[in-house]
Design a protein around this motif. Structure first.
Motif, PDB file in Angstrom:
ATOM      1  N   PHE A  51       0.853  -1.184   0.000  1.00  0.00           N
ATOM      2  CA  PHE A  51       0.000   0.000   0.000  1.00  0.00           C
ATOM      3  C   PHE A  51       0.888   1.234   0.000  1.00  0.00           C
ATOM      4  CE2 PHE A  51      -2.624  -3.313   1.593  1.00  0.00           C
ATOM      5  CZ  PHE A  51      -3.937  -2.984   1.309  1.00  0.00           C
ATOM      6  N   ASP A  52       0.399   2.290  -0.657  1.00  0.00           N
ATOM      7  CA  ASP A  52       1.117   3.556  -0.622  1.00  0.00           C
ATOM      8  C   ASP A  52       0.122   4.690  -0.825  1.00  0.00           C
ATOM      9  OD1 ASP A  52       3.233   5.402  -0.450  1.00  0.00           O
ATOM     10  OD2 ASP A  52       4.529   4.180  -1.728  1.00  0.00           O
ATOM     11  N   SER A  53       0.604   5.893  -0.615  1.00  0.00           N
ATOM     12  CA  SER A  53      -0.211   7.098  -0.792  1.00  0.00           C
ATOM     13  C   SER A  53      -0.268   7.447  -2.284  1.00  0.00           C
ATOM     14  CB  SER A  53       0.405   8.251  -0.012  1.00  0.00           C
ATOM     15  OG  SER A  53       1.618   8.639  -0.636  1.00  0.00           O
ATOM     16  N   PRO A  54      -1.152   8.365  -2.662  1.00  0.00           N
ATOM     17  CA  PRO A  54      -1.183   8.803  -4.066  1.00  0.00           C
ATOM     18  C   PRO A  54       0.142   9.416  -4.537  1.00  0.00           C
ATOM     19  CG  PRO A  54      -3.176   9.504  -2.935  1.00  0.00           C
ATOM     20  CD  PRO A  54      -2.247   8.948  -1.886  1.00  0.00           C
ATOM     21  N   ARG A  73       1.745  -3.664   4.166  1.00  0.00           N
ATOM     22  CA  ARG A  73       1.398  -4.660   3.159  1.00  0.00           C
ATOM     23  C   ARG A  73       0.492  -5.733   3.741  1.00  0.00           C
ATOM     24  NH1 ARG A  73       7.372  -7.459   2.733  1.00  0.00           N
ATOM     25  NH2 ARG A  73       7.267  -8.627   4.676  1.00  0.00           N
ATOM     26  N   ILE A  74      -0.206  -6.398   2.834  1.00  0.00           N
ATOM     27  CA  ILE A  74      -0.919  -7.635   3.159  1.00  0.00           C
ATOM     28  C   ILE A  74      -0.076  -8.757   2.583  1.00  0.00           C
ATOM     29  CG2 ILE A  74      -2.941  -9.050   2.672  1.00  0.00           C
ATOM     30  CD1 ILE A  74      -4.613  -6.512   2.736  1.00  0.00           C
ATOM     31  N   ARG A  75       0.141  -9.783   3.377  1.00  0.00           N
ATOM     32  CA  ARG A  75       0.937 -10.922   2.927  1.00  0.00           C
ATOM     33  C   ARG A  75       0.088 -12.171   3.064  1.00  0.00           C
ATOM     34  NH1 ARG A  75       6.761 -12.275   3.560  1.00  0.00           N
ATOM     35  NH2 ARG A  75       6.963 -10.645   2.021  1.00  0.00           N
ATOM     36  N   LEU A  76       0.150 -13.018   2.039  1.00  0.00           N
ATOM     37  CA  LEU A  76      -0.506 -14.319   2.126  1.00  0.00           C
ATOM     38  C   LEU A  76       0.404 -15.364   1.523  1.00  0.00           C
ATOM     39  CD1 LEU A  76      -2.168 -15.182  -0.844  1.00  0.00           C
ATOM     40  CD2 LEU A  76      -3.090 -12.962  -0.226  1.00  0.00           C
ATOM     41  N   TYR A  77       0.129 -16.606   1.873  1.00  0.00           N
ATOM     42  CA  TYR A  77       0.975 -17.717   1.456  1.00  0.00           C
ATOM     43  C   TYR A  77       0.134 -18.751   0.726  1.00  0.00           C
ATOM     44  CZ  TYR A  77       3.974 -15.711   5.030  1.00  0.00           C
ATOM     45  OH  TYR A  77       4.727 -14.843   5.787  1.00  0.00           O
ATOM     46  N   ARG A  78       0.757 -19.370  -0.270  1.00  0.00           N
ATOM     47  CA  ARG A  78       0.130 -20.482  -0.990  1.00  0.00           C
ATOM     48  C   ARG A  78       1.178 -21.569  -1.189  1.00  0.00           C
ATOM     49  NH1 ARG A  78      -2.986 -16.466  -4.701  1.00  0.00           N
ATOM     50  NH2 ARG A  78      -5.060 -16.646  -3.785  1.00  0.00           N
TER      51      ARG A  78
END
Length: 157
Positions: A51-54, A73-78
């Motif tokens: 995520f960041d600002s404009p 950030r959002i982190r996910l694992y697969r």
């Protein structure tokens, strides 16, 4: 949902020539064990949504080499590219001089989808009890954060 984890570490990254990769893997194989996210092949896929600002404030801090900075950030694992995500985490990864500090909360898929789409409006007070989620929502409101880049890579221990 609060399952907060904190890690402090030094991160040193190296560029490795592809023709030396197997040699390095063999040399290090006795020192590491697969972690909780590993699939049948021993590795797994990390997905990070930053995520960041404009005005790309967080990216600018990194590019300018600021000694104190964060990356929300959002982190996910697969286990494999098409497999369902095993866990979702909201992370605030920071650098404080040479030390990397990662604070993260395990979040539900619903909270992840809310942060990726409509923002904090749909979150409950109970959701916001988490220090990481609360701080993220503060940044989201103050800096108008939105998802800006997704990184996917295969990790091996």
């Amino acid at each position: 949902m609060s399952d907060t984890a904190f890690t402090n570490r030094y991160e040193i990254k190296y560029l490795v020539r592809m023709q030396r990769l197997e040699e390095i893997r063999d040399a290090l194989s006795g020192f590491f064990e697969p972690d909780d996210h590993a699939g049948p092949s021993g590795g797994y896929y990390n997905y990070s949504i930053y995520f960041d600002s404009p005005h790309y404030d967080f990216y600018s801090e990194k590019r300018e080499g600021n000694l104190i900075r964060i990356k929300p950030r959002i982190r996910l694992y697969r286990s494999e590219p098409g497999a369902p995500a095993s866990n979702f985490y909201l992370e605030l990864k920071g650098r404080y001089d040479r030390i990397v500090l990662k604070r993260r909360d395990r979040i539900t898929r619903d909270i992840a989808e809310t942060l990726l789409s409509s923002g904090p409006a749909a979150l409950t007070d109970r959701d916001l009890e988490s220090s990481v989620l609360g701080e993220f929502v503060y940044f989201q409101n103050k800096l108008n954060l939105s998802p800006c880049v997704t990184i996917r890579y295969r990790r091996e221990p």
